[in-house]
Each structure stands twice: as structure tokens, then as C-alpha cells.
Design a protein around this motif. Structure first.
Motif, PDB file in Angstrom:
ATOM      1  N   ASP A  90     -59.172 106.658 -20.724  1.00 29.56           N
ATOM      2  CA  ASP A  90     -58.615 107.476 -19.170  1.00 29.56           C
ATOM      3  C   ASP A  90     -56.899 107.303 -19.942  1.00 29.56           C
ATOM      4  O   ASP A  90     -56.010 108.096 -19.144  1.00 29.56           O
ATOM      5  N   PHE A  91     -56.313 107.290 -21.071  1.00 29.35           N
ATOM      6  CA  PHE A  91     -55.046 107.328 -21.526  1.00 29.35           C
ATOM      7  C   PHE A  91     -54.648 108.753 -21.198  1.00 29.35           C
ATOM      8  O   PHE A  91     -53.509 109.017 -20.794  1.00 29.35           O
ATOM      9  N   ALA A  95     -52.776 107.959 -18.147  1.00 31.69           N
ATOM     10  CA  ALA A  95     -51.225 108.093 -18.539  1.00 31.69           C
ATOM     11  C   ALA A  95     -50.254 108.736 -18.868  1.00 31.69           C
ATOM     12  O   ALA A  95     -49.304 109.235 -18.998  1.00 31.69           O
ATOM     13  N   LEU A  96     -50.944 109.467 -20.188  1.00 29.75           N
ATOM     14  CA  LEU A  96     -50.102 111.032 -21.078  1.00 29.75           C
ATOM     15  C   LEU A  96     -49.624 112.282 -19.858  1.00 29.75           C
ATOM     16  O   LEU A  96     -48.238 112.130 -20.054  1.00 29.75           O
ATOM     17  N   GLY A 103     -40.721 111.786 -18.919  1.00 25.53           N
ATOM     18  CA  GLY A 103     -40.081 112.049 -20.579  1.00 25.53           C
ATOM     19  C   GLY A 103     -40.064 110.407 -21.875  1.00 25.53           C
ATOM     20  O   GLY A 103     -38.674 109.866 -22.648  1.00 25.53           O
ATOM     21  N   CYS A 104     -41.076 110.079 -21.487  1.00 29.51           N
ATOM     22  CA  CYS A 104     -41.656 108.891 -22.278  1.00 29.51           C
ATOM     23  C   CYS A 104     -42.617 109.238 -23.150  1.00 29.51           C
ATOM     24  O   CYS A 104     -43.746 109.887 -23.231  1.00 29.51           O
ATOM     25  N   GLY A 105     -42.577 108.006 -24.215  1.00 31.84           N
ATOM     26  CA  GLY A 105     -43.486 108.166 -25.544  1.00 31.84           C
ATOM     27  C   GLY A 105     -44.572 106.769 -25.468  1.00 31.84           C
ATOM     28  O   GLY A 105     -43.789 105.719 -24.556  1.00 31.84           O
ATOM     29  N   ALA A 141     -51.754 115.069 -31.302  1.00 32.56           N
ATOM     30  CA  ALA A 141     -50.714 115.888 -30.925  1.00 32.56           C
ATOM     31  C   ALA A 141     -49.941 116.316 -30.156  1.00 32.56           C
ATOM     32  O   ALA A 141     -49.151 116.574 -29.773  1.00 32.56           O
ATOM     33  N   GLU A 142     -49.737 115.191 -28.312  1.00 30.09           N
ATOM     34  CA  GLU A 142     -49.122 115.038 -27.398  1.00 30.09           C
ATOM     35  C   GLU A 142     -47.966 114.107 -27.985  1.00 30.09           C
ATOM     36  O   GLU A 142     -46.871 113.991 -27.437  1.00 30.09           O
ATOM     37  N   GLY A 143     -47.461 113.559 -29.535  1.00 28.41           N
ATOM     38  CA  GLY A 143     -46.820 113.049 -30.255  1.00 28.41           C
ATOM     39  C   GLY A 143     -46.520 111.655 -29.320  1.00 28.41           C
ATOM     40  O   GLY A 143     -45.646 110.486 -30.270  1.00 28.41           O
ATOM     41  N   VAL A 144     -47.819 111.143 -28.964  1.00 30.21           N
ATOM     42  CA  VAL A 144     -48.562 109.327 -29.333  1.00 30.21           C
ATOM     43  C   VAL A 144     -48.625 109.158 -30.327  1.00 30.21           C
ATOM     44  O   VAL A 144     -49.390 109.076 -31.525  1.00 30.21           O
ATOM     45  N   GLU A 145     -47.989 108.113 -30.858  1.00 30.40           N
ATOM     46  CA  GLU A 145     -47.602 107.560 -31.787  1.00 30.40           C
ATOM     47  C   GLU A 145     -49.632 106.602 -32.042  1.00 30.40           C
ATOM     48  O   GLU A 145     -49.787 105.939 -30.974  1.00 30.40           O
TER      49      GLU A 145
END
Length: 254
Positions: A90-91, A95-96, A103-105, A141-145
Motif C-alpha cells: 500500500d506504500f 502513500a506515494l 512535495g515530500c520524499g 523510480a519515483e525518487g523514494v530512497e
């Protein structure tokens, strides 16, 4: 402030004083929390309001790697680390989109030994599906570490030497193979940590590791975090933010 005599004699500047401990929020699942005995779930609506609260206060949620890099430069007092443990499916779905909207990482700690499985380590409550390899790639790929949460969600303070090494080193190797990128972050399952676990994570080459309340072990390889749950309204978040800074000791270099 003038440099010390020793620093003048050696030509070196004095070491920077430790700064306030970074604020790192700990999330898990985002979805239906009607059956949630472990309090690991927030609804999308609640998460959205929590992210909005951060932005209203001039704060921005980022990955732990970005937060620590900024603090090392003497910056980032307006940044908050956002972490999501276990790698629930569900992330990506719940969440994503909210992280993008505000505008959060974030940092997502996953279990490469349980790809596409579920939270079998939780004997009570509903089974929650975990991300597949493709889901983890999508988040990255969406910029999540992406960080390691170990292989299979084992309490490292109770693991034998072989299991400890496998959970720490093999999980990193598998994720680096999966993503074709270096994995710098680790998160201790259950948040439990001791000297032996910290040393194993440090020796494995991780740049940092997250715990919950590591006490005197607090440092880059045992960062404290604040649990954020469904009942955390704006007022509760305000209190948690203030208490975190008052209760946690400073970390050298941050």
C-alpha cells in the motif's frame, strides 16, 4: 567564537558541536486501520493531514539520506525524515500519491527475503501484502530512497552470528542487485538494537541505520525515530516534535 589554542597550534578548526537530533518519523502501512492491533496503519486521509501539518509549519518530509546530508552541511533544520518500514504494497498505492502531492520524499525499508509475501511476523491482525520486486523498483523510480529492513524481519538482538550477518549483508546485496544502486540505509526490525547489531550494520558498510529508542547507542547507526500513527492529530504531532528535541541527546556531526 575564537578557535581553541590547540586548533590554532595545529592549523585545524575545532570540530563542530553536535546539533539537535534530527526528527525522523516512523510509519508502516497506509490503508484501512479498522483492524490494527499493532497500531502500524494510518489511513490515507490521516497521512495527508499529517503531511499538510508539516508544510504549514514550514517543514518538509525527505528521505533519511537527504536529511543527514543536509545536516552534515550545517543545513536542513526545516527537514523531517519520513520512513516507512516493512515495504507494504500500500506504500505505492496509497502513500506515494500523497507524498507527491505535498512535495515530500521518504525512505522505504524493505525485506528482500519476503518479496511479494506478507507480514507473517505479526501473529495478530490482518495479513498485509508486501511489495514485489517490481513494486520496489517503481518506488525507487519515483525518487523514494530504498533501504534494508533485513532479509526476513528478525530481531537482530536475538539472532545468532550467522543469522545476523545474513540479515544485514545479504539483504543489502540483494537490494543492490535488484536496483542497480548502492543501498546506504538500514532499519532494525522491531526497532530493537544492541552493540552487536550496531557493529554488524556498521561493518557491512551502511551509512546510517534507524532504530526507535536506542538510548546511549544513539548515533548515525542507531538513529531514534518517532512513531506516527492514526491518532496523531496536529496537536499530538506538535507535542511529539517538541519532546523529541528535548529528550534525545545530540549526535556528533549532525
Amino acid at each position: 567564537m575564537a578557535a581553541s589554542v590547540d586548533s590554532v597550534d595545529t592549523g585545524r578548526l575545532p570540530a563542530p558541536r553536535p546539533g539537535p537530533i534530527p526528527w525522523v518519523a516512523m510509519y508502516h502501512s497506509v490503508g484501512d486501520c479498522s483492524d490494527d492491533p499493532y497500531r502500524i496503519t494510518v489511513t490515507p486521509g490521516r497521512l495527508g493531514r499529517q503531511l499538510a501539518w508539516l508544510r504549514r509549519r514550514g517543514l518538509r518530509g525527505v528521505s533519511v539520506a537527504e536529511l543527514l546530508a543536509a545536516r552534515t552541511r550545517g543545513e536542513g533544520r526545516d527537514l523531517v525524515g519520513l520512513t516507512f518500514d516493512d515495504g507494504y504494497a500500500d506504500f505505492v498505492t496509497d502513500a506515494l500519491p500523497l507524498l507527491r502531492r505535498w512535495g515530500c520524499g521518504a525512505t522505504l525499508f524493505v525485506l528482500p527475503g519476503r518479496l511479494g509475501g506478507d507480514n507473517a511476523w505479526d501473529p495478530l491482525g490482518p495479513r498485509k501484502p508486501l511489495l514485489t520486486a517490481d513494486g520496489i523498483r517503481h518506488a525507487a523510480a519515483e525518487g523514494v530512497e530504498i533501504g534494508s529492513h533485513g532479509l526476513t524481519h528478525v530481531d537482530l538482538t536475538r539472532a545468532d552470528d550467522l543469522t545476523l550477518k545474513s540479515e544485514v549483508t545479504e539483504s543489502r546485496a540483494l537490494l543492490e542487485e535488484l536496483l542497480g544502486a548502492r543501498i546506504g540505509g538500514f532499519c532494525y526490525p522491531y526497532g530493537t538494537v544492541d552493540v552487536r547489531a550496531v557493529e554488524a550494520v556498521r561493518e557491512a558498510g551502511y551509512a546510517y541505520a534507524c532504530a526507535i529508542d536506542p538510548g546511549p547507542l544513539t548515533g548515525r547507526h542507531a538513529l531514534p525515530r518517532v512513531h506516527v500513527g492514526q491518532h496523531d492529530t496536529a496537536w499530538r504531532l506538535h507535542l511529539k516534535h517538541r519532546l523529541h528535541r528535548l529528550r534525545r541527546r545530540p549526535v556528533e556531526g549532525l
